[in-house]
Design a protein around this motif. Structure first.
Motif, PDB file in Angstrom:
ATOM      1  N   TRP A  70      -7.778  26.315   2.333  1.00 27.42           N
ATOM      2  CA  TRP A  70      -7.844  24.930   1.851  1.00 27.42           C
ATOM      3  C   TRP A  70      -6.476  24.420   1.424  1.00 27.42           C
ATOM      4  O   TRP A  70      -6.083  23.299   1.759  1.00 27.42           O
ATOM      5  N   ALA A  71      -5.718  25.250   0.697  1.00 22.38           N
ATOM      6  CA  ALA A  71      -4.417  24.822   0.195  1.00 22.38           C
ATOM      7  C   ALA A  71      -3.459  24.501   1.341  1.00 22.38           C
ATOM      8  O   ALA A  71      -2.764  23.472   1.315  1.00 22.38           O
ATOM      9  N   TYR A  72      -3.413  25.370   2.349  1.00 19.51           N
ATOM     10  CA  TYR A  72      -2.536  25.103   3.492  1.00 19.51           C
ATOM     11  C   TYR A  72      -3.024  23.894   4.303  1.00 19.51           C
ATOM     12  O   TYR A  72      -2.219  23.142   4.853  1.00 19.51           O
ATOM     13  N   THR A  73      -4.336  23.729   4.385  1.00 17.58           N
ATOM     14  CA  THR A  73      -4.875  22.563   5.093  1.00 17.58           C
ATOM     15  C   THR A  73      -4.487  21.274   4.375  1.00 17.58           C
ATOM     16  O   THR A  73      -4.076  20.290   5.007  1.00 17.58           O
ATOM     17  N   GLN A  74      -4.602  21.277   3.055  1.00 17.51           N
ATOM     18  CA  GLN A  74      -4.175  20.114   2.279  1.00 17.51           C
ATOM     19  C   GLN A  74      -2.688  19.837   2.489  1.00 17.51           C
ATOM     20  O   GLN A  74      -2.267  18.685   2.633  1.00 17.51           O
ATOM     21  N   LEU A  75      -1.887  20.901   2.504  1.00 16.71           N
ATOM     22  CA  LEU A  75      -0.457  20.747   2.734  1.00 16.71           C
ATOM     23  C   LEU A  75      -0.194  20.115   4.095  1.00 16.71           C
ATOM     24  O   LEU A  75       0.712  19.293   4.242  1.00 16.71           O
ATOM     25  N   SER A  76      -0.986  20.502   5.080  1.00 20.82           N
ATOM     26  CA  SER A  76      -0.807  19.946   6.421  1.00 20.82           C
ATOM     27  C   SER A  76      -1.010  18.436   6.423  1.00 20.82           C
ATOM     28  O   SER A  76      -0.234  17.693   7.029  1.00 20.82           O
ATOM     29  N   PHE A  77      -2.045  17.982   5.731  1.00 23.52           N
ATOM     30  CA  PHE A  77      -2.298  16.542   5.647  1.00 23.52           C
ATOM     31  C   PHE A  77      -1.178  15.809   4.895  1.00 23.52           C
ATOM     32  O   PHE A  77      -0.863  14.665   5.208  1.00 23.52           O
ATOM     33  N   LYS A  78      -0.584  16.465   3.906  1.00 23.09           N
ATOM     34  CA  LYS A  78       0.410  15.829   3.062  1.00 23.09           C
ATOM     35  C   LYS A  78       1.827  15.931   3.632  1.00 23.09           C
ATOM     36  O   LYS A  78       2.735  15.235   3.181  1.00 23.09           O
ATOM     37  N   ALA A  79       2.017  16.819   4.604  1.00 24.04           N
ATOM     38  CA  ALA A  79       3.361  17.121   5.096  1.00 24.04           C
ATOM     39  C   ALA A  79       3.850  16.127   6.144  1.00 24.04           C
ATOM     40  O   ALA A  79       3.072  15.366   6.726  1.00 24.04           O
ATOM     41  N   GLU A  80       5.169  16.158   6.381  1.00 24.13           N
ATOM     42  CA  GLU A  80       5.737  15.424   7.494  1.00 24.13           C
ATOM     43  C   GLU A  80       5.191  16.022   8.789  1.00 24.13           C
ATOM     44  O   GLU A  80       4.809  17.194   8.838  1.00 24.13           O
ATOM     45  N   ASP A  89      -1.335  26.285  11.100  1.00 24.54           N
ATOM     46  CA  ASP A  89      -1.286  27.667  11.577  1.00 24.54           C
ATOM     47  C   ASP A  89      -1.409  28.654  10.419  1.00 24.54           C
ATOM     48  O   ASP A  89      -2.056  29.700  10.555  1.00 24.54           O
ATOM     49  N   LYS A  90      -0.791  28.329   9.291  1.00 29.78           N
ATOM     50  CA  LYS A  90      -0.894  29.201   8.116  1.00 29.78           C
ATOM     51  C   LYS A  90      -2.330  29.231   7.582  1.00 29.78           C
ATOM     52  O   LYS A  90      -2.815  30.266   7.111  1.00 29.78           O
ATOM     53  N   ALA A  91      -2.992  28.088   7.665  1.00 29.42           N
ATOM     54  CA  ALA A  91      -4.366  27.997   7.149  1.00 29.42           C
ATOM     55  C   ALA A  91      -5.361  28.734   8.027  1.00 29.42           C
ATOM     56  O   ALA A  91      -6.368  29.269   7.529  1.00 29.42           O
ATOM     57  N   ALA A  92      -5.094  28.772   9.323  1.00 32.34           N
ATOM     58  CA  ALA A  92      -6.080  29.239  10.310  1.00 32.34           C
ATOM     59  C   ALA A  92      -6.756  30.566   9.974  1.00 32.34           C
ATOM     60  O   ALA A  92      -7.992  30.644   9.951  1.00 32.34           O
ATOM     61  N   PRO A  93      -5.999  31.659   9.717  1.00 26.11           N
ATOM     62  CA  PRO A  93      -6.692  32.940   9.498  1.00 26.11           C
ATOM     63  C   PRO A  93      -7.582  32.947   8.268  1.00 26.11           C
ATOM     64  O   PRO A  93      -8.628  33.608   8.258  1.00 26.11           O
ATOM     65  N   PHE A  94      -7.196  32.199   7.256  1.00 31.43           N
ATOM     66  CA  PHE A  94      -7.992  32.167   6.028  1.00 31.43           C
ATOM     67  C   PHE A  94      -9.255  31.324   6.202  1.00 31.43           C
ATOM     68  O   PHE A  94     -10.338  31.713   5.755  1.00 31.43           O
ATOM     69  N   VAL A  95      -9.110  30.178   6.855  1.00 31.96           N
ATOM     70  CA  VAL A  95     -10.270  29.320   7.116  1.00 31.96           C
ATOM     71  C   VAL A  95     -11.296  30.070   7.958  1.00 31.96           C
ATOM     72  O   VAL A  95     -12.498  30.071   7.665  1.00 31.96           O
ATOM     73  N   LYS A  96     -10.821  30.738   9.002  1.00 33.48           N
ATOM     74  CA  LYS A  96     -11.721  31.445   9.912  1.00 33.48           C
ATOM     75  C   LYS A  96     -12.365  32.652   9.239  1.00 33.48           C
ATOM     76  O   LYS A  96     -13.548  32.942   9.468  1.00 33.48           O
ATOM     77  N   LYS A  97     -11.609  33.352   8.404  1.00 37.12           N
ATOM     78  CA  LYS A  97     -12.176  34.520   7.730  1.00 37.12           C
ATOM     79  C   LYS A  97     -13.220  34.108   6.693  1.00 37.12           C
ATOM     80  O   LYS A  97     -14.262  34.760   6.555  1.00 37.12           O
TER      81      LYS A  97
END
Length: 210
Positions: A70-80, A89-97
C-alpha cells in the motif's frame, strides 16, 4: 520437583519471549502508519522502505505485506511520472503476496485493484488492458464486504477515469461516489492497525462534483 519447576519456568519464559518477538512488529507498524498519516509525499519513501523491511522480516504476516504494498502504491500515485513506475514495481511483490495469503479478504482485493490503477496512472496506455481487471478486483472486494469504503472508492475512481466512450466518466461515476461517501461516514476501523485510508482521496474526488 525443583527440576520440573525449573523446566516449567524455562518453557514459559521462552514462550513469553517468543510472543513478545512476534508482537513487536505491531508497535513498529503502528508508529510508521502514524508518521505516514502526518507526512508530506516527499517524506514517505524511508517509511515505505521500513515497512518493506518489516514485511521481509515477518513473511507470514499478511498485514505487513499489505501495508508495504500500500505504501509504495500510494507513493506511485504521488510521485513524478518518471518515478511512478518504479514504485509500482516495488509494491508488486507485497501486493501479490498479501492477496495470495488472504485471497478472499476485502482489503487485499481492494489493494490489488488500487495497485492496478496505479500501474495505469504510471503508464496510461495500460488502461485498455488493466482497467477492467482493476474494476473486477474492486467488485470482488465489495462482494467480500459491501461496507468497505475503500473497495467502493477504487470502483468509483476506476469509473471516473475511464473515458466515457468506454463506459466511464464523471457522470457515470457519480452514484458510486455518493455511495462511497455514505460508506466512509459509517466506517469504523476494527482496531488501530486495520486499514483506514482513503477518506482524503474520496474528499478530492467528491469535491469535483461541488
Amino acid at each position: 520437583m525443583r527440576r520440573l519447576l525449573l523446566l516449567f519456568l524455562m518453557i514459559t519464559g521462552g514462550m513469553s519471549a517468543l510472543s513478545a518477538q512476534d508482537s513487536s512488529w505491531q508497535a513498529v507498524l503502528q508508529a510508521q502508519l502514524q508518521v505516514l498519516e502526518k507526512s508530506a509525499p516527499p517524506q514517505w519513501l524511508p517509511h515505505a522502505d521500513t515497512l518493506a523491511q518489516l514485511a521481509g522480516a515477518h513473511p507470514r504476516e499478511w498485514l505487513l505485506q499489505y501495508y508495504a504494498g500500500w505504501a509504495y502504491t500510494q507513493l506511485s500515485f504521488k510521485a513524478e511520472k518518471k518515478k511512478a513506475e518504479e514504485y509500482c514495481d516495488k509494491a508488486a511483490p507485497f501486493v501479490k503476496k498479501a492477496l495470495e495469503m488472504q485471497p478472499h479478504h476485502t482489503e487485499t482485493l481492494t489493494l490489488m485493484g488500487y495497485w492496478l490503477s496505479a500501474r495505469i496512472n504510471a503508464v496510461p496506455s495500460r488502461g485498455a488492458s488493466l482497467g477492467a481487471e482493476s474494476r473486477q478486483y474492486a467488485e470482488k472486494a465489495i462482494d467480500a464486504d459491501p461496507a468497505n469504503p475503500r473497495a467502493s472508492l477504487v470502483k468509483a475512481l476506476n469509473i471516473y477515469y475511464t473515458p466515457a466512450i468506454f463506459g466511464g466518466g464523471k457522470k457515470r461515476a457519480r452514484s458510486v461516489v455518493e455511495e462511497t461517501g455514505e460508506k466512509f461516514s459509517r466506517f469504523m476501523p476494527a482496531d488501530a492497525l486495520a486499514p483506514n485510508w482513503g477518506k482524503n482521496i474520496f474528499d478530492v474526488l467528491n469535491a469535483s462534483y461541488q
